[in-house]
Scaffold this active site. Structure first.
Site, PDB file in Angstrom:
ATOM      1  N   ASP A  73     -26.788  51.182  67.936  1.00  0.00           N
ATOM      2  CA  ASP A  73     -27.955  50.414  67.518  1.00  0.00           C
ATOM      3  C   ASP A  73     -28.052  50.121  66.022  1.00  0.00           C
ATOM      4  OD1 ASP A  73     -30.292  48.995  68.073  1.00  0.00           O
ATOM      5  OD2 ASP A  73     -31.587  50.732  67.797  1.00  0.00           O
ATOM      6  N   ASP A 127     -34.511  56.542  70.467  1.00  0.00           N
ATOM      7  CA  ASP A 127     -34.808  56.511  69.040  1.00  0.00           C
ATOM      8  C   ASP A 127     -35.618  57.732  68.631  1.00  0.00           C
ATOM      9  OD1 ASP A 127     -33.727  53.939  68.086  1.00  0.00           O
ATOM     10  OD2 ASP A 127     -35.133  53.066  69.516  1.00  0.00           O
ATOM     11  N   HIS A 173     -30.709  55.307  75.272  1.00  0.00           N
ATOM     12  CA  HIS A 173     -30.776  55.238  73.809  1.00  0.00           C
ATOM     13  C   HIS A 173     -32.173  55.664  73.395  1.00  0.00           C
ATOM     14  CE1 HIS A 173     -30.276  54.110  69.695  1.00  0.00           C
ATOM     15  NE2 HIS A 173     -31.243  53.205  69.763  1.00  0.00           N
ATOM     16  N   HIS A 206     -31.842  55.574  62.274  1.00  0.00           N
ATOM     17  CA  HIS A 206     -31.706  54.169  61.902  1.00  0.00           C
ATOM     18  C   HIS A 206     -33.010  53.375  62.007  1.00  0.00           C
ATOM     19  CE1 HIS A 206     -30.676  54.406  66.240  1.00  0.00           C
ATOM     20  NE2 HIS A 206     -31.333  53.267  66.326  1.00  0.00           N
TER      21      HIS A 206
END
Length: 926
Positions: free
Chosen positions: A181, A59, A57, A431
């Protein structure tokens, strides 16, 4: 600048039309025999099949900037380097054809891909074609779902998916949406994913009470019916909740960032642990199977920025699969395999079961009784506004590239195009970007990227360069470009030093104008950075998808005239031909709002309050308010002032009541002559913290409307959902936070209503809000907090800047309308689009050349009121991407037929409520 000569474009050939509008518009060929669902490993009927999904994951900015994350810079903040993850994963996939990996964030992959050799690119294409490397989600980022506007989400998804399609063809097409997420999930996102053609959707976060109920009922997988307007199955999407958020099971993390022991499988060693690992894994697998519905379960084997040394993961996963499956010879009925979300989804489909139906959304999200993630709906309000107006400028920039043709990419400030702003806006949808949940230096970087994107769009560059000199010019032109497909009327306010001006429109007709002194609040916000003492006010009209030019000439210099000065008292009322607003003469506050067309009146007051943010020193919970979490210390907010100091200004263009509540809160109640909406322009900050109290500032409207504990909010700027106080549609809520637990995201509007009256508030950015009392609607404007909320950011939400070292000042607008509920959408739908896609104003010094075209429209006819022109963008050299949408819900209006011109039998387009259709058009400039 000289106004460019734009020419209407002519549609020559309709290449494609479909409601699958997120993925690049092209015909899908037959699937190859090895990628996609056909690349899935075989499972074993009658056994519990455990699908291991290796993933990372990544970001696109959070604790570090997007650039720092890619290169692995600033590892003193967080050890993470995406380029090394992709290097390592590709190397390890080549060593074992059974291995699988999924990748999500196209912004990172695109950057890595450009740095690879031809040989490496061909190797990766082979991995994709064989289904060993699979893309999921596929957007430029994994967008936030509470604070993003649907138009920007569609753009960022299109950018990522187009790159995958152009690079890998149909084997690069994601089949599963993957939002592991984001902090709550919007129904409109699910609707968009369904219409884009995704087969399923998986996410990791939902309210802890909802999860507990679903685990008991084995309803963690469902069919999400994500639209009340679109006919099923158009917006239906199979949706699954992942078992561990997006982390591996406890004890089975084998990344270099983890502490779990590796599988030690040499029986001659003293610390041999294969039996223990297998036993623990089987226990976890059987336990997970109890809360899911089929004999297939999924485990996410990875987490934040993992697989930088992929050998650690894959070496242990290879062993885990081998040793667990060896137990089948001893009677075990557990089968473990490398898999992907799409392969897992395929097995759920093959199960041929009936799934529970979901009709609402997954807001608000709480991970414990006092930990509601509703603060980020408002966090970093200045960045939220900057992102929203950047979206407006991007749409205008893309339209002008089409209307102006190739010449539009070269201007007096050099060459440029919309690509830089497209990428900056795409990253801003992440996000941890527009959500406001990043570190301060990362928020600054997002803003810098947007500013750089503006600089590459020629028209916005001219706007920035010339606006500041309008106050000194004796003669100049104002060009108003309208990105909407219908005419607009828009108020213009220009900083000037003159006291009288002559203004004429494109036809030479005189335009009414007024000069008023700059308010004290505006002068204070400037902090000495502006020198104009007055504002020039006038109303402009602009044609659909076009511009109109206004000439401005100075008539008189000098100090403001006494007649233009505001009066130091509250009026009994201000009104135009549509609205009447009354004020309480004792307090200076609003007292009523009337719609003169419909003969409606409601009692209405408005004031500012602040909630004292929890510092964690509480007997019930140690949770603090922070960038994510909203947790007030008390359910009763503190009023900033019961009265307002008043100045009143009334002229032929506008009526203003300027309210001053405190040194850090002021407001202008503004009614323009031809407006059906009342404007409340609020200014908040610097929020004082000298008392060591964090503050969460709200504007609250209290009315006589009998709302019965119900209010309504939009979902990502599109469909509206009903909200009920202390209630969730799918489970029996145990309310533990009466304020934060009743806050919802407001992306563009919220309203309360009864049988007769509907009061709607249109916002200029995403904000959080609720209806805590009947007839009341409160919206959070600004947050300044002194503690971190322990969700990873590691710093309090305490924004300052060089200009505002004592705390950020934020200004915004709320637009209020009062209508009968049955017709309210006729006001708030176009009004919300007008706020999102506002006119672009540019300036030219001196007289224009006599041959300059003063007015232009890119449309031969205005589109029907229900039709919104969502996208006009250059796709390649001779094709244009066009998106049309029906902007009303089924309960608001019927379907619409639209003729694009030419032979109606060929060009007629039907749009049903909330439907979006995408077209590729071959265009010829003439």
């Amino acid at each position: 600048m000289a106004t460019p000569e734009y020419t209407p474009f002519v549609f020559l050939l309709l290449l494609f039309q479909s409601s699958v509008w997120g993925f690049p518009v092209c015909q899908t060929p037959q699937e190859s025999p090895t990628c996609g669902y056909k690349s899935c490993h075989a499972t074993k009927p009658g056994m519990l099949n455990v699908h291991l999904v290796p993933h990372t994951h990544d970001d696109v900015g959070w604790l570090k900037t997007v650039d720092q994350y890619f290169y692995g810079d600033r590892n003193d903040i967080q050890h993470a380097g995406v380029q090394y993850i992709l290097d390592s994963v590709v190397d390890q996939l080549l060593k074992n054809p059974d291995r699988r990996f999924i990748y999500v964030e196209t912004a990172f992959f695109y950057r890595w891909w450009k740095q690879q050799t031809d040989d490496m690119q061909n190797t990766v294409k082979q991995l994709v074609n064989e289904g060993r490397l699979e893309f999921v989600n596929g957007g430029w980022c994994m967008s936030d779902e509470a604070t993003t506007h649907y138009s920007a989400v569609i753009d960022q998804m299109t950018m990522g998916l187009r790159f995958l399609n152009d690079t890998f063809g149909h084997c690069g097409r994601p089949r599963v949406a993957w939002h592991i997420d984001p902090f709550g999930h919007a129904r409109e996102h699910a609707s968009m994913f369904a219409q884009m053609g995704y087969d399923g959707f998986f996410f990791g976060r939902l309210d802890y009470q909802d999860r507990n109920r679903r685990m008991v009922a084995r309803e963690q997988e469902m069919l999400w019916r994500a639209s009340e307007s679109l006919t099923p199955p158009m917006a239906d999407l199979f949706t699954g909740i992942l078992p561990n958020g997006y982390n591996p099971p406890e004890g089975f993390c084998w990344d270099q960032s983890c502490d779990d022991p590796p599988i030690r499988d040499d029986p001659d060693l003293e610390d041999y642990n294969v039996d223990d690992v297998v036993t623990r894994f089987l226990h976890i697998a059987h336990g997970q199977a109890l809360v899911y519905k089929t004999n297939h379960i999924i485990m996410t084997m990875g987490s934040d920025f993992q697989y930088e040394n992929a050998n650690l993961w894959y070496k242990n996963l290879d062993k885990l699969i081998r040793y667990v499956n060896q137990m089948q010879s001893n009677g075990s009925e557990v089968n473990v395999l490398y898999s992907t979300p799409s392969c897992y989804l395929q097995e759920l489909h093959r199960a041929n079961l009936t799934w529970p139906l979901k009709g609402d959304d997954f807001f608000p999200y709480a991970d414990s009784a006092h930990d509601f993630w509703t603060g980020y709906f408002t966090s970093r309000p200045a960045l939220k506004r900057y992102e929203r107006i950047s979206n407006s400028y991007l749409q205008t920039c893309k339209q002008l590239e089409v209307l102006g043709g190739p010449i539009s990419r070269k201007g007096p400030f050099g060459a440029g195009d919309s690509e830089t702003l497209k990428k900056a806006m795409a990253v801003a949808q992440h996000h941890d970007a527009v959500s406001g949940t990043e570190k301060q230096h990362v928020a600054n970087d997002y803003a810098r990227k947007l500013a750089n994107g503006w600089a590459h769009c020629q028209v916005p560059t001219i706007y920035i360069s010339l606006l500041s000199v309008s106050m000194f010019l004796c003669q100049f032109s104002v060009n108003v470009y309208n990105p909407l497909a219908r005419p607009v009327s828009w108020p213009v306010r220009l900083p000037v030093n003159g006291t009288a001006y002559r203004i004429s429109d494109a036809k030479g007709k005189a335009v009414d104008s007024q000069v008023v002194p700059v308010s004290q609040a505006t002068a204070a916000v400037r902090r000495g950075r502006g020198y104009a003492v007055n504002e020039l006010l006038f109303q402009v009209q602009a044609p659909p998808l076009g511009y109109s030019t206004y000439s401005v000439s100075l008539l008189q210099n000098g100090p403001p005239s006494p007649q233009s000065s505001p009066l130091p008292r509250a009026p009994k009322a201000v009104q135009n031909k549509f609205l009447r607003v009354t004020f309480d003469p004792e307090t200076g506050l609003l007292s009523s709002l009337s719609n003169l067309e419909t003969q409606q009146t409601v009692k209405l007051s408005q004031n500012f309050y602040w909630y004292n943010a929890s510092d964690g020193n509480n007997s019930e919970s140690i949770q603090m308010s922070g960038a994510y979490i909203f947790r007030p210390n008390t359910s009763t907010p503190f009023i900033i002032s019961k009265t307002a100091k008043i100045e009143t200004l009334q002229n032929s263009v506008v009526q203003e009541v300027r309210q001053w509540f405190s040194p850090w809160v002021s407001q202008v109640v503004r009614l323009y002559t031809d407006s059906r909406a009342l404007e409340l322009e609020w200014t908040v900050g610097p929020v004082p913290i000298g008392d060591d109290l964090g503050k969460e500032v709200i504007s609250r409207l209290d009315s006589s409307i009998n709302s019965s504990g119900v209010f309504y909010t939009d979902s990502n700027g599109r469909e509206v959902l009903q909200r009920r106080k202390d209630y969730r549609p799918t489970w029996n809520l145990r309310q533990s936070e009466p304020i934060a637990g009743n806050y919802y995201p407001i992306n563009s509007r919220a309203y309360i209503k009864d049988d007769k009256d509907q009061l709607t508030v249109v916002t200029d950015r995403s904000q959080g809000g609720g209806s805590i009392q009947d007839g009341s609607l409160e919206i959070m404007l600004h947050r300044r907090l002194l503690y971190d909320d322990v969700r990873g950011v590691g710093e309090p939400l305490n924004e300052t800047s060089d200009i505002y070292p004592e705390g950020l000042v934020v200004r915004g607008r709320h637009l209020l309308s009062l209508s009968p509920p049955a017709t309210a959408a006729d006001t708030h739908r176009p009004l919300a689009q007008e706020v999102v896609l506002q006119p672009l104003i540019t300036f030219t010094d001196g007289e224009l050349h006599p041959s300059t075209r003063l007015e232009f429209s890119g449309l031969q006819a205005v589109l029907p009121p229900a039709v919104h022109l969502l996208t006009v963008s250059q796709w390649d050299q001779d094709t244009v991407l066009l998106r049309l949408e029906h902007q009303y819900q089924a309960s608001e209006i019927t379907h619409t037929l639209l003729s694009l011109g030419g032979d109606p039998s060929v060009w007629e387009v039907s749009l049903k409520p909330m439907e979006i259709r995408t077209f590729l058009l071959r265009v010829r400039q003439r």
